[in-house]
Write an enzyme that holds these catalytic residues in place. Structure first.
Site, PDB file in Angstrom:
ATOM      1  CG  ASN A  21      -1.841   1.146   1.324  1.00 56.73           C
ATOM      2  OD1 ASN A  21      -1.813   2.034   0.466  1.00 56.73           O
ATOM      3  ND2 ASN A  21      -2.671   1.169   2.350  1.00 56.73           N
ATOM      4  NE  ARG A  87      -6.455   1.036   0.372  1.00 58.16           N
ATOM      5  CZ  ARG A  87      -6.498   2.285   0.854  1.00 58.16           C
ATOM      6  NH1 ARG A  87      -5.389   2.917   1.155  1.00 58.16           N
ATOM      7  NH2 ARG A  87      -7.647   2.870   1.039  1.00 58.16           N
ATOM      8  CG  HIS A 175     -12.632   3.297   3.273  1.00 61.37           C
ATOM      9  ND1 HIS A 175     -13.289   4.310   3.944  1.00 61.37           N
ATOM     10  CD2 HIS A 175     -11.312   3.585   3.369  1.00 61.37           C
ATOM     11  CE1 HIS A 175     -12.406   5.165   4.443  1.00 61.37           C
ATOM     12  NE2 HIS A 175     -11.195   4.759   4.093  1.00 61.37           N
ATOM     13  NE  ARG A 236      -9.513  12.146   3.519  1.00 65.73           N
ATOM     14  CZ  ARG A 236      -9.560  10.851   3.277  1.00 65.73           C
ATOM     15  NH1 ARG A 236     -10.690  10.273   2.919  1.00 65.73           N
ATOM     16  NH2 ARG A 236      -8.482  10.110   3.376  1.00 65.73           N
ATOM     17  CD  GLU A 379      -8.690  -1.364   4.267  1.00 71.10           C
ATOM     18  OE1 GLU A 379      -8.298  -0.899   5.356  1.00 71.10           O
ATOM     19  OE2 GLU A 379      -8.942  -0.661   3.286  1.00 71.10           O
TER      20      GLU A 379
END
Ligand code: AMP
Length: 392
Positions: A21, A87, A175, A236, A379
């Site tokens: 990732n 990813r 996600h 965010r 993940e």
């Protein structure tokens, strides 16, 4: 700069998958056996390319990773790797499933950087370096893929069609690997086929997103064209009035790039309270900090908003699932989100919610109309499995 944690939980014959990732200044990695879920080793290389760092670029980071893994007893030169799973945040309109990476795929991922300027360029750099380094199949697993199933009424923004077509404007969602994994794991936990469940999944980590999943298929999600939309996150803003951009441009004299940075990196829990780490926020909450209180309440209010919306979208739900760093660990947040929802069939058992565990677990009372569950996301294992499936 490096943090490795080798877990030598016994040798296995099956060759592992390396999961990567790549962020702009970091590289997260794990060596995983997809079938058993055995994590051979993993870690993060940080501060890539930053001044004063001795890791100049992603190629140097891979070299460092290989050295660190060898020191931890995982020699990638002698352990046959089955494949590398990458990813990739944005798959745009093109990628609805994992793909084996060739030059054309890499080029397309690069082109999609316009949609994800904070994420895709780093993935491209990471993939390029890894293809040089490891002569095995490389697979891209897209964060958007699970949401390519959204029905048009959920994925379409009410902007002129020709403009949307020209610039590939739609709700993509992110996600996805986590939402898919967790919705299946929740079905396993309940011992029921995923095909018969209506679920709301709340992925609450540094980034936060909600999804509505019917029969294992995503039908709505809170993130949009970019990962900025929806829930309040660490840095965010999530949903704001789209008119805010023009207003800030006119009244505060901010450029579009400045507004983008403001809403992505300086807003959310950080903008409201001064800290972005949820554990820190909870500490301040306990100390009676009023800004922390407001930040917590805004996070919770937005979450209720989406839970209610998805209840309506799905016509009722069977399962509400919490996952990721905050969802799996914050007792206070789970309690606050579910508070007052008894009329909708949603309630938690205080003792179950308060018990700490790393296992998937039900936290609603027995016989509750809606099962509320905490399900750890994974993940890396999800990417490893999808990668192994594709390369056979
Ligand atoms: P993730 O992106 O999934 O790694 O989640 C990171 C977020 O989870 C950060 O905001 C952490 O503060 C939060 N988190 C991790 N552990 C806890 C905990 N025990 N209680 C509350 N929040 C936590």
């Amino acid at each position: 700069m490096t943090d490795t944690n080798a877990q030598t939980s016994g040798p296995t014959a099956a060759p592992p998958v390396l999961v990567l990732n790549a962020g702009s200044s970091s590289l997260k990695f794990q060596v995983v056996v997809p079938e058993t879920g055995e994590k051979r080793a993993g870690g993060t290389i940080e501060r890539i390319g930053e001044s004063g760092s001795d890791v100049a670029d992603h190629a140097a980071a891979l070299k460092r990773m290989t050295d660190d893994l060898r020191a931890d007893g995982v020699d990638l030169d002698s352990v046959p790797l089955r494949a590398v799973g990458h990813r990739v945040v944005h798959g745009g309109p093109d990628f609805s499933e994992p793909v084996v990476i060739d030059d054309a795929v890499l080029e397309r991922v690069r082109e999609l950087s316009a949609l994800a300027p904070l994420h895709n360029p780093a993935a491209v750099t990471g993939i390029e370096a890894a293809r040089e380094h490891f002569d095995v199949p490389h697979v891209a697993v897209f964060d958007t893929a699970f949401f390519s199933s959204l029905p048009p009424e959920a994925s379409t923004y009410a902007v002129p069609r020709d403009l949307a077509r020209k610039h590939a404007i739609r709700r993509y969602g992110f996600h996805g690997t986590s939402h898919q994994w967790v919705s299946r794991a929740a079905a396993d936990l309940l011992g029921r086929p995923v095909g018969e469940l209506r679920q709301v999944v709340l992925h609450l980590g540094n980034g936060c997103s909600a999804s509505a999943v019917r029969g294992g298929v995503a039908v709505d999600t809170s993130m949009g064209l970019t990962p900025l939309q929806g829930l309040v996150m660490g840095t965010r803003s999530g949903d704001v009035d789209p008119g805010l951009h023009a207003y800030l441009g006119r009244e505060a004299g901010l450029s579009l790039d400045e507004i983008d940075t403001l809403l992505n990196k300086k807003s959310g829990v950080l903008g409201l309270s001064g800290v972005n780490d949820f554990r820190e926020l909870e500490k301040r909450l306990a100390d009676g900090d009023t800004e922390a209180r407001l930040a917590f309440d805004v996070v919770v209010h937005r979450l209720k908003h989406y839970v209610g919306a998805y209840l309506a979208v799905l016509g009722g739900i069977d399962v509400l699932v919490f996952t990721a760093g905050i969802g799996e660990n914050s007792i206070a947040l789970r309690a606050a989100v579910t508070e007052g929802l008894e009329g909708l069939g949603i309630a938690i058992d205080r003792a179950r919610n308060g018990a700490r565990s790393r296992q998937a677990r039900v936290i609603s009372p027995d016989g509750s109309p809606v099962v509320v569950a905490v399900v750890p996301t994974n993940e890396e294992l999800a990417i490893a499995r999808q990668t192994a499936e594709l390369v056979g």
